[in-house]
Design a protein around this motif. Structure first.
Motif, PDB file in Angstrom:
ATOM      1  N   ASP A 195       0.811  -1.220   0.000  1.00  0.00           N
ATOM      2  CA  ASP A 195       0.000   0.000   0.000  1.00  0.00           C
ATOM      3  C   ASP A 195       0.845   1.271   0.000  1.00  0.00           C
ATOM      4  OD1 ASP A 195      -2.308  -1.495   0.028  1.00  0.00           O
ATOM      5  OD2 ASP A 195      -2.491  -1.478   2.221  1.00  0.00           O
ATOM      6  N   ASP A 196       2.158   1.132   0.269  1.00  0.00           N
ATOM      7  CA  ASP A 196       3.042   2.300   0.250  1.00  0.00           C
ATOM      8  C   ASP A 196       3.333   2.788  -1.165  1.00  0.00           C
ATOM      9  OD1 ASP A 196       3.473   2.631   3.018  1.00  0.00           O
ATOM     10  OD2 ASP A 196       4.986   1.055   3.036  1.00  0.00           O
ATOM     11  N   ALA A 197       3.056   1.962  -2.172  1.00  0.00           N
ATOM     12  CA  ALA A 197       3.424   2.311  -3.543  1.00  0.00           C
ATOM     13  C   ALA A 197       2.679   3.550  -4.018  1.00  0.00           C
ATOM     14  CB  ALA A 197       3.128   1.138  -4.470  1.00  0.00           C
ATOM     15  N   ILE A 198       3.436   4.542  -4.479  1.00  0.00           N
ATOM     16  CA  ILE A 198       2.872   5.771  -5.034  1.00  0.00           C
ATOM     17  C   ILE A 198       3.719   6.165  -6.243  1.00  0.00           C
ATOM     18  CG2 ILE A 198       1.970   6.622  -2.827  1.00  0.00           C
ATOM     19  CD1 ILE A 198       4.432   8.462  -2.672  1.00  0.00           C
ATOM     20  N   ALA A 199       3.247   7.189  -6.982  1.00  0.00           N
ATOM     21  CA  ALA A 199       4.055   7.750  -8.059  1.00  0.00           C
ATOM     22  C   ALA A 199       5.289   8.406  -7.443  1.00  0.00           C
ATOM     23  CB  ALA A 199       3.244   8.764  -8.849  1.00  0.00           C
ATOM     24  N   ILE A 200       6.461   7.999  -7.894  1.00  0.00           N
ATOM     25  CA  ILE A 200       7.715   8.476  -7.313  1.00  0.00           C
ATOM     26  C   ILE A 200       8.258   9.647  -8.128  1.00  0.00           C
ATOM     27  CG2 ILE A 200      10.136   7.865  -6.894  1.00  0.00           C
ATOM     28  CD1 ILE A 200       9.217   5.086  -6.165  1.00  0.00           C
ATOM     29  N   ASN A 201       8.612  10.705  -7.433  1.00  0.00           N
ATOM     30  CA  ASN A 201       9.292  11.830  -8.072  1.00  0.00           C
ATOM     31  C   ASN A 201      10.793  11.571  -8.012  1.00  0.00           C
ATOM     32  OD1 ASN A 201       6.899  13.311  -8.513  1.00  0.00           O
ATOM     33  ND2 ASN A 201       6.932  14.050  -6.399  1.00  0.00           N
ATOM     34  N   MET A 202      11.443  11.615  -9.159  1.00  0.00           N
ATOM     35  CA  MET A 202      12.885  11.362  -9.202  1.00  0.00           C
ATOM     36  C   MET A 202      13.516  12.273 -10.242  1.00  0.00           C
ATOM     37  SD  MET A 202      14.923   7.753  -9.784  1.00  0.00           S
ATOM     38  CE  MET A 202      14.372   7.085  -8.203  1.00  0.00           C
ATOM     39  N   THR A 203      14.593  12.917  -9.873  1.00  0.00           N
ATOM     40  CA  THR A 203      15.287  13.817 -10.788  1.00  0.00           C
ATOM     41  C   THR A 203      16.227  13.044 -11.696  1.00  0.00           C
ATOM     42  OG1 THR A 203      17.137  14.180  -9.263  1.00  0.00           O
ATOM     43  CG2 THR A 203      15.225  15.648  -9.058  1.00  0.00           C
ATOM     44  N   MET A 204      16.622  13.681 -12.781  1.00  0.00           N
ATOM     45  CA  MET A 204      17.687  13.149 -13.618  1.00  0.00           C
ATOM     46  C   MET A 204      19.025  13.591 -13.025  1.00  0.00           C
ATOM     47  SD  MET A 204      16.391  11.491 -16.251  1.00  0.00           S
ATOM     48  CE  MET A 204      17.601  11.585 -17.562  1.00  0.00           C
ATOM     49  N   PRO A 205      20.050  12.757 -13.062  1.00  0.00           N
ATOM     50  CA  PRO A 205      21.360  13.203 -12.578  1.00  0.00           C
ATOM     51  C   PRO A 205      21.847  14.415 -13.373  1.00  0.00           C
ATOM     52  CG  PRO A 205      21.332  10.825 -12.935  1.00  0.00           C
ATOM     53  CD  PRO A 205      20.071  11.355 -13.523  1.00  0.00           C
ATOM     54  N   LYS A 206      22.438  15.383 -12.672  1.00  0.00           N
ATOM     55  CA  LYS A 206      22.959  16.563 -13.358  1.00  0.00           C
ATOM     56  C   LYS A 206      24.083  16.178 -14.303  1.00  0.00           C
ATOM     57  CE  LYS A 206      21.705  19.797  -9.658  1.00  0.00           C
ATOM     58  NZ  LYS A 206      22.205  20.778  -8.655  1.00  0.00           N
ATOM     59  N   GLU A 207      24.889  15.199 -13.901  1.00  0.00           N
ATOM     60  CA  GLU A 207      25.953  14.706 -14.758  1.00  0.00           C
ATOM     61  C   GLU A 207      26.301  13.283 -14.364  1.00  0.00           C
ATOM     62  OE1 GLU A 207      29.563  16.872 -14.382  1.00  0.00           O
ATOM     63  OE2 GLU A 207      29.555  16.866 -12.199  1.00  0.00           O
ATOM     64  N   ILE A 208      26.764  12.531 -15.332  1.00  0.00           N
ATOM     65  CA  ILE A 208      27.213  11.163 -15.096  1.00  0.00           C
ATOM     66  C   ILE A 208      28.682  11.107 -15.488  1.00  0.00           C
ATOM     67  CG2 ILE A 208      26.919   8.736 -15.711  1.00  0.00           C
ATOM     68  CD1 ILE A 208      23.999   9.335 -16.346  1.00  0.00           C
ATOM     69  N   THR A 209      29.530  10.916 -14.493  1.00  0.00           N
ATOM     70  CA  THR A 209      30.966  10.883 -14.738  1.00  0.00           C
ATOM     71  C   THR A 209      31.523   9.519 -14.346  1.00  0.00           C
ATOM     72  OG1 THR A 209      31.577  11.646 -12.517  1.00  0.00           O
ATOM     73  CG2 THR A 209      31.047  13.329 -14.166  1.00  0.00           C
ATOM     74  N   GLN A 210      32.804   9.342 -14.580  1.00  0.00           N
ATOM     75  CA  GLN A 210      33.428   8.073 -14.221  1.00  0.00           C
ATOM     76  C   GLN A 210      33.318   7.793 -12.731  1.00  0.00           C
ATOM     77  OE1 GLN A 210      37.247   7.392 -15.967  1.00  0.00           O
ATOM     78  NE2 GLN A 210      37.770   5.692 -14.622  1.00  0.00           N
TER      79      GLN A 210
END
Length: 499
Positions: free
Chosen positions: A237-252
């Motif tokens: 019942d905890d399942a809801i629409a999740i707000n999640m950002t995109m990473p600002k940058e993906i580095t090594q």
């Protein structure tokens, strides 16, 4: 280099030194024999394998290892053995093969000499090696012939530079120079990967029958928690629409993103930080001022189709506080630390086993199906991930495609559930707390059976009430002990029964 590492240096112990970073790699160089530049078979295999980030490698938790046992560990298909060295605060990592006839040194023993030195002794013919990997004894040879054999680089076993940092044993397993690479990129150090964790007071390690990438994808995905861990951490019942950002940058060195979800009927928001290629750190708070949450896992690629997860229970806040004279101030233990201190570690690990059991089966078979459909070689992504909650998975897959590889090919799928959920091999056998706990349960069970026999005799003579009561108590206790003993050895999880 020292300036970069100084904030956390007091929490690290470096074998072959004690400075914040090793300036003389005595262990690694000596173990290569007397020929400069000689590589071990493990180093050659890592060097010839598809690319993987050259960083310090986490291998095990010092909080769980038996210091008197050579414990086998693996990384990218190569086998090593770790044990406590001659100095109490130092851990030694060497290749898990005796140079004599390649018997695994992890099947050997620690031999303490009269001078107090600890030698790793091969159980096959008794060859013994010191902390630097140099052979110190060949029982089948005279003293003169031993000295001639010792002059040959093949007589010695490769020993690696190690670092004990915040309860985790790290080793430099590559042929490259760690100091040179760290000068270029400080993110390859344990200090960076464990930054913000002030102290580790408990850990739980388990070897899992699915790969490092599947493990990381699973742990970076908060959306699976209400379903995969129903009634363990919150409910469906905890399942809801999740707000999640995109990473600002993906580095090594990884990436970071923010998310908002709900667990245990509490809304929370926080950050997920992937400190490539091993560490995942969750930090955040429950909305409404109802507390904070922290989770750190270290995910290690051990061999194709297998990985090691080290879950650390720790404080946060970076460097420890100090007084006016620079002396560290001992902080009061948090409530959770006090609670953990009262519960036997093996019991906490039993509960942790149950938690990881709950998504173990479908992760194993999911990985097999993904590889069957093309896996990493497929031009079209085999996943369909339309939700914001999938952004972390997308980010990790983009990072992996550019900077790392997955050990392949996968072994055949495991059909036996008793093998799939083999807790003894995956955890108990290399955890000193659970190994001791299992032995204690066995001994208590044996004593209880003796008490049961006494109860039967009493019931059959002049004390039927006393004897009958003792029999009833013993039978109940034996059932509990049997349940505990089974929990150390094997598990299972059936979601269709978890309603």
């Amino acid at each position: 280099v020292l300036a970069m590492l100084e904030p956390c240096s007091s929490l690290s112990t470096i074998v072959n030194g004690g400075s914040p970073f090793p300036t003389k790699l005595t262990g690694g160089e000596l173990a290569a024999g007397k020929t400069p530049g000689l590589l071990s078979q493990n180093q050659k295999a890592l060097d010839e394998a598809p690319s993987f980030p050259r960083t310090w490698v986490p291998l095990a938790s010092s909080l769980e290892l038996d210091p008197n046992r050579p414990t086998p560990v693996s990384f990218l298909g190569q086998k090593y053995v770790v044990y406590q060295g001659s100095n109490e605060d130092e851990w030694v990592v060497v290749d898990d093969a005796c140079p004599h006839r390649l018997a695994p040194l992890s099947e050997g023993r620690i031999d303490t000499t009269e001078s107090g030195s600890r030698l790793l002794q091969c159980a096959y013919h008794g060859w013994s090696f010191d902390d630097s990997g140099m052979c110190q004894d060949i029982p089948q040879m005279t003293k003169e012939l031993k000295q001639r054999a010792f002059e040959n680089p093949k007589c010695h076993v490769k020993s690696y530079t190690t670092l004990a940092h915040k309860g985790i044993i790290w080793a430099w397993l590559w042929k490259e120079d760690p100091v040179e690479l760290t000068m270029k990129d400080a993110s390859i150090t344990p200090e960076h990967m464990m930054d913000g964790i002030s102290s580790v007071f408990s850990s739980y390690t388990r070897d899992l029958p699915y790969g490092w990438d599947t493990l990381t994808e699973n742990l970076i995905d908060p959306a699976h928690v209400p379903f995969a861990h129903h009634n363990l951490q919150g409910t469906r019942d905890d399942a809801i629409a999740i707000n999640m950002t995109m990473p600002k940058e993906i580095t090594q060195s990884g990436f970071e993103l923010e998310f908002e979800d709900r667990t245990m009927q509490k809304f929370r928001k926080g950050t997920a930080s992937f400190r490539a290629p091993y560490t995942l750190v969750y930090e955040g708070e429950y909305m409404g001022g109802s507390g904070t949450f922290n989770l750190t896992t270290i995910n290690i690629p051990t061999r194709p189709g297998w990985s090691r997860a080290i879950v650390v229970v720790a404080g946060s806040g970076g460097s420890p506080s100090t007084d006016d004279e620079g002396n560290p101030i001992e902080k009061k233990k948090s409530l959770i630390a006090k609670v953990f201190g009262l519960i036997p570690v093996w019991l906490i690990h039993q509960l942790s086993n149950r938690f990881l059991d709950s998504d173990l089966a479908f992760l194993h078979y999911q990985e097999q199906e993904r590889e069957k459909r093309g896996g990493e070689s497929s031009e079209e992504d085999v996943y369909f991930m339309p939700a914001q909650a999938d952004r972390a998975i997308n980010a990790f897959r983009r990072w992996k495609k550019k900077y790392a590889h997955v050990p392949l090919p996968l072994p055949p799928p495991i059909q036996s559930r008793s093998v799939l959920f083999d807790r003894y091999t995956q955890h108990t056998s290399h955890c000193r707390h659970c190994s001791d706990g299992l032995e204690s349960v066995k001994k208590t069970s044996l004593r209880t059976k003796g008490a049961l026999a006494i109860g039967v005799l009493l019931a059959a003579t002049k004390f039927p009430l006393l004897g009958g009561s003792l029999v009833a108590v013993c039978i109940g206790l034996l059932q509990i002990l049997k349940w505990l003993e089974d929990g150390f050895k094997t598990g299972d999880y059936k979601h269709y029964e978890n309603n």
